[in-house]
Design a protein around this motif. Sequence first.
Motif, PDB file in Angstrom:
ATOM      1  N   ARG A  55      51.773  67.794  51.276  1.00  0.00           N
ATOM      2  CA  ARG A  55      52.260  69.178  51.296  1.00  0.00           C
ATOM      3  C   ARG A  55      51.151  70.138  50.871  1.00  0.00           C
ATOM      4  NH1 ARG A  55      57.071  69.926  47.480  1.00  0.00           N
ATOM      5  NH2 ARG A  55      58.336  69.350  49.284  1.00  0.00           N
ATOM      6  N   ARG A  56      50.400  69.718  49.863  1.00  0.00           N
ATOM      7  CA  ARG A  56      49.399  70.636  49.304  1.00  0.00           C
ATOM      8  C   ARG A  56      48.359  69.844  48.539  1.00  0.00           C
ATOM      9  NH1 ARG A  56      49.255  73.363  44.265  1.00  0.00           N
ATOM     10  NH2 ARG A  56      48.018  75.281  44.290  1.00  0.00           N
ATOM     11  N   ILE A  57      47.108  70.259  48.657  1.00  0.00           N
ATOM     12  CA  ILE A  57      46.024  69.686  47.862  1.00  0.00           C
ATOM     13  C   ILE A  57      45.364  70.820  47.081  1.00  0.00           C
ATOM     14  CG2 ILE A  57      43.792  68.501  47.888  1.00  0.00           C
ATOM     15  CD1 ILE A  57      44.627  67.026  50.355  1.00  0.00           C
ATOM     16  N   ASP A  58      45.343  70.686  45.757  1.00  0.00           N
ATOM     17  CA  ASP A  58      44.699  71.677  44.896  1.00  0.00           C
ATOM     18  C   ASP A  58      43.398  71.061  44.358  1.00  0.00           C
ATOM     19  OD1 ASP A  58      43.859  73.529  43.096  1.00  0.00           O
ATOM     20  OD2 ASP A  58      45.679  73.505  41.849  1.00  0.00           O
ATOM     21  N   ALA A  59      42.270  71.492  44.917  1.00  0.00           N
ATOM     22  CA  ALA A  59      40.968  70.944  44.525  1.00  0.00           C
ATOM     23  C   ALA A  59      40.136  71.939  43.748  1.00  0.00           C
ATOM     24  CB  ALA A  59      40.214  70.496  45.775  1.00  0.00           C
ATOM     25  N   ALA A  60      40.758  73.035  43.276  1.00  0.00           N
ATOM     26  CA  ALA A  60      40.002  74.096  42.598  1.00  0.00           C
ATOM     27  C   ALA A  60      39.291  73.569  41.354  1.00  0.00           C
ATOM     28  CB  ALA A  60      40.933  75.242  42.232  1.00  0.00           C
ATOM     29  N   ALA A  61      39.989  72.781  40.553  1.00  0.00           N
ATOM     30  CA  ALA A  61      39.387  72.272  39.312  1.00  0.00           C
ATOM     31  C   ALA A  61      38.220  71.341  39.628  1.00  0.00           C
ATOM     32  CB  ALA A  61      40.438  71.540  38.491  1.00  0.00           C
ATOM     33  N   ALA A  62      38.332  70.550  40.660  1.00  0.00           N
ATOM     34  CA  ALA A  62      37.250  69.639  41.040  1.00  0.00           C
ATOM     35  C   ALA A  62      36.034  70.413  41.523  1.00  0.00           C
ATOM     36  CB  ALA A  62      37.730  68.680  42.127  1.00  0.00           C
ATOM     37  N   ARG A  63      36.266  71.443  42.333  1.00  0.00           N
ATOM     38  CA  ARG A  63      35.150  72.228  42.865  1.00  0.00           C
ATOM     39  C   ARG A  63      34.415  72.990  41.756  1.00  0.00           C
ATOM     40  NH1 ARG A  63      38.779  72.970  47.530  1.00  0.00           N
ATOM     41  NH2 ARG A  63      37.742  72.029  49.337  1.00  0.00           N
ATOM     42  N   ALA A  64      35.107  73.242  40.675  1.00  0.00           N
ATOM     43  CA  ALA A  64      34.499  74.000  39.581  1.00  0.00           C
ATOM     44  C   ALA A  64      33.593  73.150  38.706  1.00  0.00           C
ATOM     45  CB  ALA A  64      35.594  74.635  38.726  1.00  0.00           C
ATOM     46  N   VAL A  65      33.644  71.829  38.865  1.00  0.00           N
ATOM     47  CA  VAL A  65      32.820  70.942  38.038  1.00  0.00           C
ATOM     48  C   VAL A  65      31.361  71.047  38.458  1.00  0.00           C
ATOM     49  CG1 VAL A  65      32.368  68.537  37.430  1.00  0.00           C
ATOM     50  CG2 VAL A  65      34.726  69.361  37.615  1.00  0.00           C
ATOM     51  N   SER A  66      30.482  71.213  37.487  1.00  0.00           N
ATOM     52  CA  SER A  66      29.054  71.283  37.775  1.00  0.00           C
ATOM     53  C   SER A  66      28.576  69.977  38.409  1.00  0.00           C
ATOM     54  CB  SER A  66      28.272  71.544  36.487  1.00  0.00           C
ATOM     55  OG  SER A  66      26.873  71.545  36.734  1.00  0.00           O
ATOM     56  N   GLY A  67      27.878  70.095  39.518  1.00  0.00           N
ATOM     57  CA  GLY A  67      27.388  68.906  40.214  1.00  0.00           C
ATOM     58  C   GLY A  67      28.220  68.505  41.402  1.00  0.00           C
ATOM     59  N   VAL A  68      29.423  69.063  41.536  1.00  0.00           N
ATOM     60  CA  VAL A  68      30.246  68.790  42.720  1.00  0.00           C
ATOM     61  C   VAL A  68      29.722  69.616  43.881  1.00  0.00           C
ATOM     62  CG1 VAL A  68      32.532  69.083  43.765  1.00  0.00           C
ATOM     63  CG2 VAL A  68      32.321  68.113  41.469  1.00  0.00           C
ATOM     64  N   VAL A  69      29.489  68.951  45.007  1.00  0.00           N
ATOM     65  CA  VAL A  69      28.929  69.606  46.187  1.00  0.00           C
ATOM     66  C   VAL A  69      29.995  69.919  47.219  1.00  0.00           C
ATOM     67  CG1 VAL A  69      27.271  69.345  48.075  1.00  0.00           C
ATOM     68  CG2 VAL A  69      26.695  68.511  45.793  1.00  0.00           C
ATOM     69  N   ASP A  70      31.005  69.049  47.331  1.00  0.00           N
ATOM     70  CA  ASP A  70      32.026  69.274  48.354  1.00  0.00           C
ATOM     71  C   ASP A  70      33.267  68.462  48.007  1.00  0.00           C
ATOM     72  OD1 ASP A  70      33.154  70.272  50.670  1.00  0.00           O
ATOM     73  OD2 ASP A  70      32.261  68.776  51.988  1.00  0.00           O
ATOM     74  N   VAL A  71      34.406  68.983  48.440  1.00  0.00           N
ATOM     75  CA  VAL A  71      35.665  68.236  48.400  1.00  0.00           C
ATOM     76  C   VAL A  71      36.178  68.174  49.827  1.00  0.00           C
ATOM     77  CG1 VAL A  71      38.003  68.090  47.511  1.00  0.00           C
ATOM     78  CG2 VAL A  71      36.174  68.970  46.043  1.00  0.00           C
TER      79      VAL A  71
END
Length: 711
Positions: free
Chosen positions: A58-74
């Motif tokens: 229904r929904r994927i919330d990846a905002a917290a993951a994208r905010a992590v330093s070193g994350v390039v893509d979700v």
Amino acid sequence: MTADARTGKAESSVGQDRVRIDGPLKVTGTAPYAFEQPVENPLYLFPLTSTIAKGKIRRIDAAAARAVSGVVDVLTHENAPRLLAKTDAELYLLQSPDVHYFGEYIGAVVAESQEIARHAAGLVRVEYVAEAEDTAFRPGHPGEYNPKKINTGKPADTQQGQLEEGLAQAVVTVDEVYTTPYEHHNPLEMHSITATWDRERLGGVLGVLGERPRLQIYDASQGVSFVRLMLAPLLGLLPQQIEVISPYVGGAFGAKGIPHAQVMLAVLAAKRLPGRPVKYMLTRQQMFRSVGHRLTTHQRFRLGAAADGTLTAIAHDVSQSSSRLKQFAEQTVNATRHLYAAPNRQTTTRMVPLDIGPATFMRAPGEFPGMFAQETALDELAVRLGMDPIELRLRNKPDTDPESGKPHSSHYLNECLLEGARLFGWQERKAPGERQAGEWLYGMGVAAATYPRQMTVPTKASVRFAGGRYVVSIAAADLGTGAWTALTQIAADALQVSQNEIQLQLGHSDLPFAHLAGGSTGTYNWGSAVMVAAVKFRSQYGQTPAEGDEAEGSAYFPDESKKYVLDAYGAHFAEVKVSRVTGEVRVTRMLGVYDGGRIINPRTANSQFIGGMTMGISAALHEESYLDSRPGYGHVVNSDFAGYHIAANADVPDVQARWIEHPDPMFGPTGAKGIGEIGIVGVPAAIGNAIYNATGKRLRELPFTPDKLVE
């Protein structure tokens, strides 16, 4: 090939005990596997996997993951690159919000390190619309269906004569059910991939004609040529735009035979980040989710025999699990169609569609569970007839193939049984319960083994003279089976030179096309191509070639081979001891005697045979994947080595292999048969038959855990 110092005559390399060419690299840790391949500025992937067995995202919330330093893509289905053609449902990944099984890939986090990627993946929140799933395997399932064809391309059902009449005419019958569980591959090297998207320039007479995408993959693969061919239509690329490299593979057993979803996951992630290599290695727990398994089976086996043991009827009716997403119909009935003579015969295969991940090849797919049922049933028949089980097998050897009527190219099963009985001390076997020592009951069991020559796609090899050496190239794979060494031996003899003059290249999709390493086809198929290429090379350039001289050849099987049925054979002998107190089973001795055609390298062949028997002991005593079929679950509970037990050193104290060497030219110019699968197929039945001989209790369900022997 070298010269004998005493006679001056050339010595053959084939048939000689040779140390593995790749051994020094592996024991020093310098053989680069897929995840270890050196690349510049890599990124690391950790997957997002479904926590329901069926439904929609229904929904994927990846905002917290994208905010992590070193994350390039979700990566999710919302932003994944579009795939062109749905040629393989398992690889058609992230193209919709649909969920097909627990643990299915639904996205990935890509970051500068493995630790960051894993941490950020845990921050992604997914909401589902769950649907009612069905993950419980059972015979008589309302959706059970006839697959029409099984894995080998043969019909799912066969019938000859009149089965019921044959059973009615029998003096003694057997009618029992045998079951095998889900099992999961657990090679030392987990599935690993490094994927990089880039662009290559196209040259022409007038200069640069443009650019096109290029995908490079380092993969733990049993067949780089197949990875390229399977990915190309999905990605909308020409095969030449995909480069697959896999020189070393840390075990596979079928799981790495064709690309699974993790390959496409890394490829899609890398496509969004051109120029940056994306690395992903599965965890041990993830090996139980999305890279295949051995399916579970329910097998009804019926036998009828005259008083002298001559079979009057054979029936083998199989029900086995299947993923709704992608069918994999094992050839569980295959050996039953060929091994023993009987005028009245029936085999059937039915699939139970479930909301689980797709199954795949696992060492001796089909023949392994099928031979457990057949060879246990035959032992039961021998007991009811009061006949030695070896004698029963000898009496029912077919003069020709029971299904096709064709003669056998070679057939030395009886010799394997008799030689094994002599070496094992079969004459010392006692009646059930008669051999005891303290709390332990001892017994012996036997089972036959067979594995067919599989059909293969055309395989090629090339020979080129460069730098004073013969460069032999083929896109084969070495899974630890010894291909680096055996193919070098074959090439040396075919070119009439020493092994030191051969430089072998394999594991790269740009090399001449090769069939995958599976179905016990590698040595005789690849070896045939190498021999043909070598003969062509010598024919064209003689004994003194010039720098750069090159010839290519294709594997071939004699036209006459079509007139025959081609199989490898073997006999397994097991001695066990069973505790009367705890029900614990210990295999004290095991011997396998095999008809494997010409043995190219006794050292690596012995390793293959012993490895197969060890894997069979593991399946007999320990291996079982527990799938939680309660509503809302659908996952494998024991998805690590704490819960999924495999054989350890103490389980295999004395395992030996012998062979009866009769080269079979119908398998090609090497004269070798396949040996990768023949070592495992009859092992659980031999152990189960030994348990009966020790205790008088018949076990028809794998594995043989203590609870099944304690009243």
